[in-house]
Design a protein around this motif. Structure first.
Motif, PDB file in Angstrom:
ATOM      1  N   PRO A  99       0.802  -1.231   0.000  1.00 30.49           N
ATOM      2  CA  PRO A  99       0.000   0.000   0.000  1.00 30.49           C
ATOM      3  C   PRO A  99       0.836   1.284   0.000  1.00 30.49           C
ATOM      4  O   PRO A  99       0.525   2.213  -0.762  1.00 30.49           O
ATOM      5  CB  PRO A  99      -0.847  -0.127   1.275  1.00 30.49           C
ATOM      6  CG  PRO A  99      -0.934  -1.584   1.521  1.00 30.49           C
ATOM      7  CD  PRO A  99       0.406  -2.121   1.111  1.00 30.49           C
ATOM      8  N   ASP A 101      -0.547   2.240  -3.703  1.00 35.24           N
ATOM      9  CA  ASP A 101      -1.912   2.732  -3.551  1.00 35.24           C
ATOM     10  C   ASP A 101      -1.914   4.210  -3.937  1.00 35.24           C
ATOM     11  O   ASP A 101      -1.466   5.063  -3.178  1.00 35.24           O
ATOM     12  CB  ASP A 101      -2.384   2.545  -2.107  1.00 35.24           C
ATOM     13  CG  ASP A 101      -3.862   2.884  -1.932  1.00 35.24           C
ATOM     14  OD1 ASP A 101      -4.417   3.621  -2.768  1.00 35.24           O
ATOM     15  OD2 ASP A 101      -4.460   2.422  -0.937  1.00 35.24           O
ATOM     16  N   ASN A 149      -6.146  -1.745  -5.731  1.00 40.06           N
ATOM     17  CA  ASN A 149      -6.532  -1.008  -4.525  1.00 40.06           C
ATOM     18  C   ASN A 149      -7.623  -1.744  -3.755  1.00 40.06           C
ATOM     19  O   ASN A 149      -7.575  -1.860  -2.526  1.00 40.06           O
ATOM     20  CB  ASN A 149      -7.027   0.390  -4.887  1.00 40.06           C
ATOM     21  CG  ASN A 149      -5.920   1.302  -5.377  1.00 40.06           C
ATOM     22  OD1 ASN A 149      -4.742   1.024  -5.169  1.00 40.06           O
ATOM     23  ND2 ASN A 149      -6.294   2.384  -6.034  1.00 40.06           N
TER      24      ASN A 149
END
Length: 581
Positions: free
Chosen positions: A484, A488, A511
């Protein structure tokens, strides 16, 4: 101090009377025991270890600690957190999360958005006062302050509203703004206290939040000791050691036993040392010379990785030194720029990965003693590590890459590659260029300076470069600290910056998969889900892993229990170390 040619020559000259036992764990991670040291315990004042480090230590203040090495040292000596990882010499043991200040690793609500921890009895500060829930709340509140900003997990996860630019509406506890009723309401709504129980309310499900609170960002701080900027080196202890006098930046300090520490309240630490003399500003050459001089040097440890230039002199040495080698925290990788005309094609990105000569890159950095080829950012310390994706051997497969470029109708694509320049990195990137050119790429390398990461995150760089070099390391053994933060786009990309998503990866499906994985309560299922996310990124050529760095640490022969902890980034495990004669 910079090592002079004379000092370097002196080390090589004395190498004829030194011997090193290099120990690496069989599974390539964790640590290994070093052989040759006596096991007869010392008594009285001789129970002293000397720690040698080049430094600089930037802070001992929990919320200011950014170095994994400093965090590992602090966590075994003076700084306790709600949870931590057990001191062990094997990777499986090092991954074991245990309660520290807390009685357990935490209790989560069904939706993983509320976590509670109960404090142990008998935990206290070095002045004898009791550690409270309020100390923990004040500690994490400091991570929102301008001068005490931390890794960002509190900002990301705590249920505190954010501004449109992603910054928090909570200003931290300092100044009139921090003391306002509105500010107090924000932090007290997210972190609540009920007797000995502290509860964190999160803005999203975080199934590994028990691991998150093991970081210094969530460590307690006693408000009355906080003097703002002057607190940077204030190591106010709740562990078995405390500073004897003030820490001297550039010189060091001495850690002595904390008489207010109660071993009955601490299931993790079993200190055997009476004193730890911590010398800062010691160059590696000088450190090795000190260790081999005998006397106190035989009870000394270098907590910085041994530079590759000293590997052979130490390896050829006599029986006054022991060593341990393990995988480190950092993995180098490439981020293809998804906004560039040539790298928009998944086939071209995959061709780049197939043609990547990881072995040549590692060799240029110094060989297997300092770096080993990898096929994922999920390092050996992480339970999510998996079988290689796009593995065509350590030297790559230029022919397969060329065939893929032909299918993409890009037989001679021109790419401009940005990287952080340096003597070793220049040679390493040149090795990559050679492999890529065999596949048909036309490559231009551009080495950038000290502000490298700031430069490549600027939108202007996305229009200038096709590929970015970068590196990353997990903060604790979870892919949640790797995938992440890097891929992300929702938490990274703004009109002013790419954040850490240097390749501008924007993938709604990825995501969504990361969001879903964050909420998986079962650790094994969560690790498998992270593996699936990582596999998708690799198959799409969203990034190209290169090498995992390795570290060697040396110590005198009277140091016992020398091992390296991969979970703490491949640093010496201070929880098992001692001295003997």
């Amino acid at each position: 101090m910079i090592p002079t040619p004379r000092r370097a020559a002196a080390l090589v000259t004395t190498s004829g009377v030194l011997l090193v036992s290099a120990c690496t764990s069989a599974d390539g991670g964790g640590g290994g025991g070093a052989s040759g040291a006596s096991t007869t315990p010392l008594a009285g004042p001789e129970q002293q270890l000397t720690v040698l480090s080049q430094g600089p230590v930037l802070a001992w203040d929990p919320q200011r600690i950014t170095s994994r090495q400093q965090s590992a040292f602090a966590g075994r000596t003076y700084l306790r957190t709600l949870t931590t990882y057990a001191p062990a010499t094997d990777l499986a043991g090092q991954r074991e999360l245990v309660g520290d200040l807390a009685t357990s690793t935490g209790r989560a609500s069904k939706d993983q958005k509320k976590w509670s921890f109960t404090l142990r009895k008998g935990i206290s500060w070095q002045d004898g006062s009791r550690i409270t829930c309020g100390d923990l709340r004040y500690g994490v509140s400091r991570s929102f302050g301008k001068d005490t900003a931390s890794a960002g997990y509190a900002l990301t996860y705590l249920d505190i509203p954010k501004k449109p630019d992603g910054s928090s509406r909570y200003p931290g506890p300092f100044g009139s703004a921090g003391r306002s009723a509105g500010a107090k309401k924000l932090i007290e709504g997210a972190v609540t206290c009920s007797g000995d129980t502290i509860t964190y309310r999160l803005s999203e499900p975080v199934a590994d939040f028990g691991e998150v609170v093991s970081t210094p960002e969530f460590a307690p701080v006693k408000r009355s000791t906080d003097t703002g900027e002057e607190s940077a080196y204030l190591a106010f202890s709740n562990g078995p050691y405390k500073l004897e006098d003030a820490w001297q930046p550039g010189e060091g300090g001495t850690w002595v036993r904390n008489e207010e520490w109660d071993e009955r309240s601490d299931p993790v630490r079993e200190p055997t040392l009476e004193r730890i003399v911590h010398r800062e500003g010691v160059e590696p050459v000088e450190a090795v010379e000190t260790i081999t001089d005998g006397d106190d040097g035989s009870r000394s440890v270098l907590v910085d990785p041994l530079p590759d230039g000293l590997q052979q002199p130490v390896a050829d040495a006599a029986d006054q030194v022991q060593s341990v080698t393990s995988d480190g925290q950092i993995v180098d990788y490439l981020a293809p720029n998804h906004t560039s005309e040539v790298m928009r094609s998944a086939r071209v990105r995959t061709a780049l990965a197939l043609a990547t000569d990881r072995e040549g890159y590692a060799r240029a950095l110094g060989g297997q003693a300092v770096a080993t080829p990898v096929w994922s950012l999920l390092s050996t310390a992480l339970p999510s590590a998996h079988e290689p994706v796009l593995d065509r051997g350590p030297t790559g497969d230029p022919e397969a890459a060329r065939a893929l470029l032909t299918r993409a109708k890009q037989e001679s694509p021109r790419i401009r590659v940005a990287y952080r320049s340096g003597e070793k990195s220049d040679a390493a990137m040149a090795a990559l260029k050679s492999g890529w050119e065999k596949a048909g790429f036309v490559v231009e390398l551009e080495g950038l300076g000290e502000d490298y990461y700031t430069t490549i995150a600027q939108p202007a760089s996305a229009k200038k470069y096709d590929v970015f070099w970068s590196s990353w390391g997990a903060d604790y053994p979870s892919a949640a600290t790797v995938l992440p933060p890097l891929f992300d786009d929702r938490i990274n990309i703004t009109s002013a910056s790419s954040g850490r998503d240097y390749g501008y990866v924007r993938d709604d499906a990825v995501n969504a998969a990361m969001d879903k994985t964050m909420a998986v309560a079962d650790a094994d299922r969560r690790a498998a889900a992270w593996t699936k996310v990582d596999t998708t990124l690799l198959e799409q050529g969203s990034y190209v892993p290169l090498v995992q760095h390795r570290s060697t640490f040396v110590a005198g022969q009277e140091v016992t229990g020398l091992s390296s902890n991969a979970v703490f980034g491949g640093t010496p495990e201070m929880g098992t170390i001692g001295v003997a004669r």
